[in-house]
Design an enzyme around this catalytic site. Structure first.
Site, PDB file in Angstrom:
ATOM      1  N   ALA A   1       0.851  -1.185   0.000  1.00 43.14           N
ATOM      2  CA  ALA A   1       0.000   0.000   0.000  1.00 43.14           C
ATOM      3  C   ALA A   1       0.885   1.232   0.000  1.00 43.14           C
ATOM      4  O   ALA A   1       1.032   1.927   1.004  1.00 43.14           O
ATOM      5  CB  ALA A   1      -0.931  -0.009   1.207  1.00 43.14           C
ATOM      6  N   VAL A   2       1.519   1.475  -1.133  1.00 48.99           N
ATOM      7  CA  VAL A   2       2.482   2.569  -1.267  1.00 48.99           C
ATOM      8  C   VAL A   2       1.824   3.753  -1.962  1.00 48.99           C
ATOM      9  O   VAL A   2       1.058   3.593  -2.918  1.00 48.99           O
ATOM     10  CB  VAL A   2       3.725   2.104  -2.051  1.00 48.99           C
ATOM     11  CG1 VAL A   2       4.729   3.237  -2.198  1.00 48.99           C
ATOM     12  CG2 VAL A   2       4.369   0.907  -1.357  1.00 48.99           C
ATOM     13  N   GLY A   3       2.132   4.954  -1.460  1.00 47.63           N
ATOM     14  CA  GLY A   3       1.555   6.160  -2.051  1.00 47.63           C
ATOM     15  C   GLY A   3       0.042   6.191  -1.871  1.00 47.63           C
ATOM     16  O   GLY A   3      -0.489   5.807  -0.824  1.00 47.63           O
TER      17      GLY A   3
ATOM     18  N   ASP B   1      -2.522  -8.140  -4.421  1.00 48.36           N
ATOM     19  CA  ASP B   1      -2.646  -6.715  -4.728  1.00 48.36           C
ATOM     20  C   ASP B   1      -3.606  -6.035  -3.757  1.00 48.36           C
ATOM     21  O   ASP B   1      -4.687  -6.565  -3.464  1.00 48.36           O
ATOM     22  CB  ASP B   1      -3.157  -6.525  -6.158  1.00 48.36           C
ATOM     23  CG  ASP B   1      -2.026  -6.449  -7.169  1.00 48.36           C
ATOM     24  OD1 ASP B   1      -0.856  -6.491  -6.750  1.00 48.36           O
ATOM     25  OD2 ASP B   1      -2.309  -6.353  -8.380  1.00 48.36           O
ATOM     26  N   VAL B   2      -3.235  -4.833  -3.307  1.00 49.50           N
ATOM     27  CA  VAL B   2      -4.054  -4.106  -2.342  1.00 49.50           C
ATOM     28  C   VAL B   2      -5.301  -3.499  -2.980  1.00 49.50           C
ATOM     29  O   VAL B   2      -6.329  -3.324  -2.301  1.00 49.50           O
ATOM     30  CB  VAL B   2      -3.226  -3.011  -1.650  1.00 49.50           C
ATOM     31  CG1 VAL B   2      -2.884  -1.880  -2.621  1.00 49.50           C
ATOM     32  CG2 VAL B   2      -3.946  -2.464  -0.425  1.00 49.50           C
TER      33      VAL B   2
ATOM     34  N   GLY C   1      -7.818 -11.385 -17.794  1.00 53.73           N
ATOM     35  CA  GLY C   1      -7.884 -10.688 -19.071  1.00 53.73           C
ATOM     36  C   GLY C   1      -7.434 -11.504 -20.263  1.00 53.73           C
ATOM     37  O   GLY C   1      -7.658 -11.098 -21.412  1.00 53.73           O
TER      38      GLY C   1
ATOM     39  N   GLU D   1       5.714  -9.070 -12.919  1.00 57.42           N
ATOM     40  CA  GLU D   1       4.767 -10.000 -13.522  1.00 57.42           C
ATOM     41  C   GLU D   1       5.396 -10.722 -14.720  1.00 57.42           C
ATOM     42  O   GLU D   1       5.147 -11.917 -14.935  1.00 57.42           O
ATOM     43  CB  GLU D   1       3.501  -9.266 -13.956  1.00 57.42           C
ATOM     44  CG  GLU D   1       2.401 -10.182 -14.470  1.00 57.42           C
ATOM     45  CD  GLU D   1       1.095  -9.444 -14.704  1.00 57.42           C
ATOM     46  OE1 GLU D   1       0.250  -9.437 -13.793  1.00 57.42           O
ATOM     47  OE2 GLU D   1       0.937  -8.860 -15.803  1.00 57.42           O
TER      48      GLU D   1
END
Length: 350
Positions: free
Chosen positions: A119-121, A208-209, A232, A300
């Site tokens: 959880a950056v920025g 992923d947050v 996707g 990834e």
């Protein structure tokens, strides 16, 4: 002096040879056992070796006596999806497992599951929903330790967690490029495992947050090396997968190669398997950086290269990382974890 019969000599020599072989076997077995015991003791006592692990996972799956559940069938079940890979790893879909049976097998093992989230920025805004929904759906009833990597530790929300579940904040520096944040994840995961998790954590999932849980994610997802198929691309031909296509990159996957396109936003497995993945991807990323290459999709891309060579032992269907902006396809009977709708221009630093 009478001569010894030739057959008698042969028999004596054969017996002597067998005794020597037996001695060597017993001696070697003793040394192997002793070596294993010494290594295990050294691993428990010495925390300086980042490669050492105490494995608590057992492949032997024991079901409680007299547990009742629906009779399994090999001729009935999901016919709209493939539930096994060509290398015979299960592909987990709704309707392919019995959650009660799996929980009853793994609960006596007293396993601990770690989860990492970055959880950056401005991505800190997604953390509250992530944590609150994880309490409802992610390994409910099991020991869970969530590690939050953030450059805004004072903004980590207070979320009530059930008994046996805890959260640890891991401060990290911020960055002016989201690609750098993405690329550093493997390094941070590797370091976390080496310094904090080994010897007391069994499994780890890296998530992923900017996603929320909508349904059960539990023991059906456990395995050695666990990958999640990207929502996707799972209906596409491999020629359309966004692999790294430059041969100079360590993340390179050649045309005509590759199995599935896996998510960088959800993967996991046994602690030692994820450690090897993170360490290898980090080394390959750093080798690319030395020659001025950044893979198409950072970690990834390196993850997909790694899992093309090192096959996952369990593959999770797109139920385990859907996208909120996509409508459900017919084969998606349940959404368990999904990326939320967002404006990247508002949350990414570049």
């Amino acid at each position: 002096m009478p001569l010894i019969n030739g057959k008698a000599v042969t028999a004596v020599l054969l017996i002597a040879l067998l005794l020597v072989i037996l001695y060597c076997y017993v001696s070697q077995s003793y040394r192997v056992v002793l070596s294993f015991q010494e290594k295990s003791k050294a691993t428990e006592d010495d925390t300086s070796d980042p490669e050492a692990f105490v494995t608590r996972h057992e492949l032997h799956l024991v079901s409680p006596d007299h547990l009742r559940y629906k009779q399994p069938s090999i001729v009935q079940g999901r016919t709209d999806v493939v539930a096994v890979t060509p290398w015979l790893a299960p592909v987990v879909w709704e309707g392919t497992f019995d959650s009660g049976l799996l929980d009853s097998i793994y609960r006596p093992k007293n396993i601990t599951v770690a989860a990492t989230v970055f959880a950056v920025g401005k991505y800190i805004m997604f953390l509250k929903d992530f944590l609150e929904t994880a309490e409802k759906y992610f390994f409910v009833g099991f020991r869970v330790h969530v590690y939050v990597f953030t450059d805004r530790p004072n903004e980590v929300p207070q979320v009530k967690m059930a008994a046996g579940r805890q959260l640890t904040v891991m401060p990290v520096p911020s960055s002016n490029r989201w690609q750098e944040i993405s690329a550093r994840r493997m390094e941070l995961i590797q370091t976390l495992i080496e310094k904090k998790l080994r010897n007391h954590t069994d499994y780890i999932f890296c998530l992923d947050v900017d996603s929320k849980f909508h349904g059960r994610w539990g023991t059906e997802s456990l395995g050695g090396l666990v990958a999640v198929i990207h929502p996707g691309y799972y209906r596409n031909e491999r020629s359309k997968f966004p692999y790294e296509r430059r041969p100079a990159s360590r993340a390179y996957v050649a045309p005509g190669e590759g199995d599935f396109y896996y998510c960088g936003g959800a993967f996991g497995g046994l602690l030692q398997e994820v450690h090897l993945l993170a360490k290898t991807c980090r080394q390959n990323f750093e080798a690319d950086a030395k020659v001025g290459i950044e893979a198409a999709w950072q970690e990834e891309s390196h993850l997909n290269r790694y899992m093309w060579i090192n096959k996952p032992s369990k593959v999770l269907s797109p139920e385990y990382l859907w996208q909120d902006f996509k409508s459900k396809n017919p084969e998606i009977q349940i959404i368990r974890f999904s990326g939320v709708v967002k404006n990247y221009a508002d949350i990414r630093p570049n």
